[in-house]
Design a protein around this motif. Structure first.
Motif, PDB file in Angstrom:
ATOM      1  N   GLN A   1      75.735  29.084  15.831  1.00 52.88           N
ATOM      2  CA  GLN A   1      76.490  27.719  15.755  1.00 52.88           C
ATOM      3  C   GLN A   1      77.074  27.301  17.128  1.00 52.88           C
ATOM      4  N   ALA A   2      77.533  28.212  18.110  1.00 56.86           N
ATOM      5  CA  ALA A   2      78.270  27.991  19.282  1.00 56.86           C
ATOM      6  C   ALA A   2      77.825  28.768  20.415  1.00 56.86           C
ATOM      7  N   CYS A   3      77.609  28.064  21.492  1.00 63.06           N
ATOM      8  CA  CYS A   3      77.264  28.610  22.729  1.00 63.06           C
ATOM      9  C   CYS A   3      78.108  28.258  24.016  1.00 63.06           C
ATOM     10  N   PRO A   4      78.988  29.060  24.428  1.00 67.86           N
ATOM     11  CA  PRO A   4      79.962  28.856  25.576  1.00 67.86           C
ATOM     12  C   PRO A   4      79.288  28.498  26.614  1.00 67.86           C
ATOM     13  N   SER A   5      78.310  29.127  27.211  1.00 73.48           N
ATOM     14  CA  SER A   5      77.581  28.905  28.382  1.00 73.48           C
ATOM     15  C   SER A   5      76.766  27.699  28.324  1.00 73.48           C
ATOM     16  N   GLY A   6      76.567  27.153  27.297  1.00 72.73           N
ATOM     17  CA  GLY A   6      75.386  25.857  27.103  1.00 72.73           C
ATOM     18  C   GLY A   6      74.151  26.197  26.670  1.00 72.73           C
ATOM     19  N   TRP A   7      73.664  25.277  25.942  1.00 70.44           N
ATOM     20  CA  TRP A   7      72.234  25.512  25.304  1.00 70.44           C
ATOM     21  C   TRP A   7      71.270  25.208  26.449  1.00 70.44           C
ATOM     22  N   GLN A   8      70.147  25.885  26.137  1.00 70.75           N
ATOM     23  CA  GLN A   8      68.961  25.451  26.890  1.00 70.75           C
ATOM     24  C   GLN A   8      67.758  25.114  25.925  1.00 70.75           C
ATOM     25  N   ARG A   9      67.243  23.998  26.493  1.00 74.94           N
ATOM     26  CA  ARG A   9      66.135  23.635  25.385  1.00 74.94           C
ATOM     27  C   ARG A   9      64.670  24.459  25.952  1.00 74.94           C
TER      28      ARG A   9
ATOM     29  N   THR B   1      60.715  21.760  20.219  1.00 75.38           N
ATOM     30  CA  THR B   1      61.911  22.353  20.966  1.00 75.38           C
ATOM     31  C   THR B   1      62.660  23.008  20.414  1.00 75.38           C
ATOM     32  N   ALA B   2      63.520  24.049  20.920  1.00 72.52           N
ATOM     33  CA  ALA B   2      64.493  24.662  19.996  1.00 72.52           C
ATOM     34  C   ALA B   2      65.573  24.975  21.068  1.00 72.52           C
ATOM     35  N   ALA B   3      66.659  25.121  20.393  1.00 71.02           N
ATOM     36  CA  ALA B   3      67.981  25.260  21.519  1.00 71.02           C
ATOM     37  C   ALA B   3      68.192  26.722  21.532  1.00 71.02           C
ATOM     38  N   TYR B   4      68.367  27.248  22.725  1.00 73.96           N
ATOM     39  CA  TYR B   4      68.601  28.804  22.923  1.00 73.96           C
ATOM     40  C   TYR B   4      69.720  29.027  23.698  1.00 73.96           C
ATOM     41  N   CYS B   5      70.564  30.040  23.205  1.00 70.56           N
ATOM     42  CA  CYS B   5      71.789  30.318  23.873  1.00 70.56           C
ATOM     43  C   CYS B   5      71.630  31.637  24.581  1.00 70.56           C
ATOM     44  N   PRO B   6      71.335  31.653  25.969  1.00 72.07           N
ATOM     45  CA  PRO B   6      71.123  32.704  26.700  1.00 72.07           C
ATOM     46  C   PRO B   6      72.327  33.810  26.756  1.00 72.07           C
TER      47      PRO B   6
ATOM     48  N   ASN C   1      74.039  34.932  24.108  1.00 72.08           N
ATOM     49  CA  ASN C   1      74.082  35.777  23.000  1.00 72.08           C
ATOM     50  C   ASN C   1      72.642  36.035  22.569  1.00 72.08           C
ATOM     51  N   GLY C   2      71.702  35.457  23.288  1.00 69.35           N
ATOM     52  CA  GLY C   2      70.195  35.666  23.075  1.00 69.35           C
ATOM     53  C   GLY C   2      69.670  35.151  21.691  1.00 69.35           C
ATOM     54  N   LEU C   3      70.409  34.129  21.315  1.00 65.55           N
ATOM     55  CA  LEU C   3      70.093  33.631  19.729  1.00 65.55           C
ATOM     56  C   LEU C   3      69.547  32.089  19.874  1.00 65.55           C
ATOM     57  N   TYR C   4      69.045  31.791  18.745  1.00 67.76           N
ATOM     58  CA  TYR C   4      68.570  30.380  18.828  1.00 67.76           C
ATOM     59  C   TYR C   4      69.565  29.347  17.960  1.00 67.76           C
ATOM     60  N   TYR C   5      69.538  28.273  17.816  1.00 70.70           N
ATOM     61  CA  TYR C   5      70.510  27.462  17.360  1.00 70.70           C
ATOM     62  C   TYR C   5      70.728  27.860  15.681  1.00 70.70           C
ATOM     63  N   PRO C   6      69.907  27.778  14.740  1.00 73.05           N
ATOM     64  CA  PRO C   6      70.354  28.191  13.479  1.00 73.05           C
ATOM     65  C   PRO C   6      71.019  29.354  13.233  1.00 73.05           C
ATOM     66  N   GLN C   7      70.619  30.380  14.057  1.00 73.37           N
ATOM     67  CA  GLN C   7      71.287  31.619  13.675  1.00 73.37           C
ATOM     68  C   GLN C   7      72.540  31.780  14.363  1.00 73.37           C
TER      69      GLN C   7
END
Length: 94
Positions: free
Chosen positions: A83-91, A68-73, A75-81
């Motif tokens: 570091q912060a996601c204001p709307s919440g991470w999607q697995r 699995t990976a953590a995706y931030c909808p 800004n359209g980026l995944y976790y290592p790219q």
């Protein structure tokens, strides 16, 4: 139990409801030998002819590891790219 009853009855002269000297029937020629034989026979047969117990082992199911990976909808980026996601991470499974 039956053997003890037969022994104590014979020691006191009392046989199956009749006095030993008064009647030629009673305990020794009645149903008692059959009953003792039946009880002993059932006990022996049950000990030797009982089916073997069944043992059920634990069954293991192989599940392949999911990645699995953590995706931030937002800004359209995944976790290592990012570091912060204001709307919440999607697995996301891949």
């Amino acid at each position: 139990m039956f053997a003890g009853a037969a022994t104590s009855a014979g020691a006191h002269g009392w046989m199956g409801g009749y006095y030993y000297g008064g009647h030629s029937g009673g305990w020794h020629r009645g149903w008692a030998p059959f009953a003792v034989g039946a009880v002993v026979g059932v006990a022996i047969a049950n000990a030797y002819y009982r089916p073997a117990p069944l043992y059920y082992g634990t069954q293991y199911v192989y599940l392949p590891p999911t990645q699995t990976a953590a995706y931030c909808p937002e800004n359209g980026l995944y976790y290592p790219q990012t570091q912060a996601c204001p709307s919440g991470w999607q697995r996301v499974n891949y």
